[in-house]
Enzyme design. Structure first.
Site, PDB file in Angstrom:
ATOM      1  CB  SER A  73      -0.966  -0.003   1.181  1.00  0.00           C
ATOM      2  OG  SER A  73      -0.277  -0.145   2.404  1.00  0.00           O
ATOM      3  CD  GLU A  74       0.446   3.959   2.280  1.00  0.00           C
ATOM      4  OE1 GLU A  74      -0.586   4.632   2.125  1.00  0.00           O
ATOM      5  OE2 GLU A  74       0.532   3.024   3.090  1.00  0.00           O
ATOM      6  CB  SER A  75       7.477   1.716  -0.913  1.00  0.00           C
ATOM      7  OG  SER A  75       6.933   0.456  -1.266  1.00  0.00           O
TER       8      SER A  75
END
Length: 305
Positions: A46-48
């Site tokens: 979903s995020e990095s």
């Protein structure tokens, strides 16, 4: 061709393969914005996050956050997880690491407090970078179609579905029980329709569903859907949790209150997450939102760009 090191952690959990996975590029110097986006897309989380030296030496780092499709100004689990990763280091860009960090982000400065047990960092608490912002309401019928439940499952007696943000905007919608919450599924066509009516800040249309336990009003079950960002469902969403906590406390009758809330998310995905919130309201206005959780290491490696 640069090679950068990464670690992955599961956030808002102390147990591997639960919580919300996060990839952290611990030194992103030499990467372009395009390369950062490509790496985030490759991970598919979903995020990095991508850690860079701070622009102001008084701060700890400049942190950029990418979903699989775009860069976002703030997010909860990336900050908690990145703080946990960096907290294991003795120094960061030539400065020793204590118990407090400050991250420069598009939404503003994010203050971080590391939490230790027996001298080892096990968790982190972040302060939302912005005050509560409340946007337009969204029709219950439209939200219901987005998540494939009946319109009557969307409660409107306490509030209508509404955009809220403490750094990143979400549509907050209360459902009438765990059965409806468990049946919810994202309908991509409905989300595409919704964003044409409610473009918001241009970062898509993300829906945060929640159910409050009548016997324990400080305990909330939630799910978050953002299929327009290639995130059909997110196991833990600290920024949405912070927005919800701030919104609920803002609507409490007390002018001055400090309260704690626990949000349980990811259960339906088999990735149970626990997000702790501390919200302060003074003179009728929410003045402080803190989002806390544990993390655990999972993988380490390198990326050739």
């Amino acid at each position: 061709m640069p090679t950068v090191e990464f670690v992955t952690v599961d956030v808002f959990t102390a147990e591997r393969f639960t919580g919300n996975p996060l990839a952290v590029i611990t030194d992103a110097r030499g990467l372009s914005t395009e390369q950062m986006q490509e790496i985030a897309t490759e991970f598919g989380y979903s995020e990095s996050t991508f850690v860079l030296p701070p622009e102001d030496p008084a701060n700890s780092a400049h942190v950029r956050i990418f979903t699989p499709t775009l860069e976002v100004p703030f997010a909860g689990h990336p900050n908690v997880g990145t703080a946990y990763v960096l907290g294991q280091k003795e120094s960061l860009f030539g400065k020793s690491i204590g118990d407090s960090l400050r991250f420069e982000e598009k939404a503003g400065l994010v203050e971080v407090q590391l939490k230790r047990e027996d001298g080892k960092v096990t968790a982190a608490s972040i302060r939302a970078p912005r005050s509560l912002e409340i946007g337009e309401t969204v029709a219950a019928e439209l939200v219901a179609r987005c998540v494939a439940v009946e319109t009557e499952n969307v409660r409107t007696d306490r509030h209508e579905p509404v955009f809220a943000s403490v750094g990143l905007g979400f549509v907050l919608a209360e459902l009438d029980g765990l059965d409806a919450l468990g049946r919810a599924l994202p309908d991509l066509a409905a989300f595409r329709e919704a964003v044409t009516h409610h473009p918001g800040d241009g970062l898509g249309f993300s829906v945060f569903l929640y159910v409050r336990d009548p016997s324990r009003p400080d305990h909330i079950r939630a799910r978050m859907f953002a299929p327009l960002d290639d995130v059909p469902e997110d196991p833990a969403t600290g920024s949405a949790s912070g927005a919800l906590g701030a919104y609920l406390v803002a609507n409490m009758p007390e002018a001055d209150i400090r309260t704690s809330l626990t949000i349980e998310q990811g259960v339906e995905m088999g990735r149970r997450s626990i997000i702790e919130l501390d919200v302060t309201k003074q003179h009728g206005k929410v003045t402080d939102v803190r989002i806390s959780g544990r993390s655990i290491f999972v993988m380490r490696g390198s990326v050739e760009c």
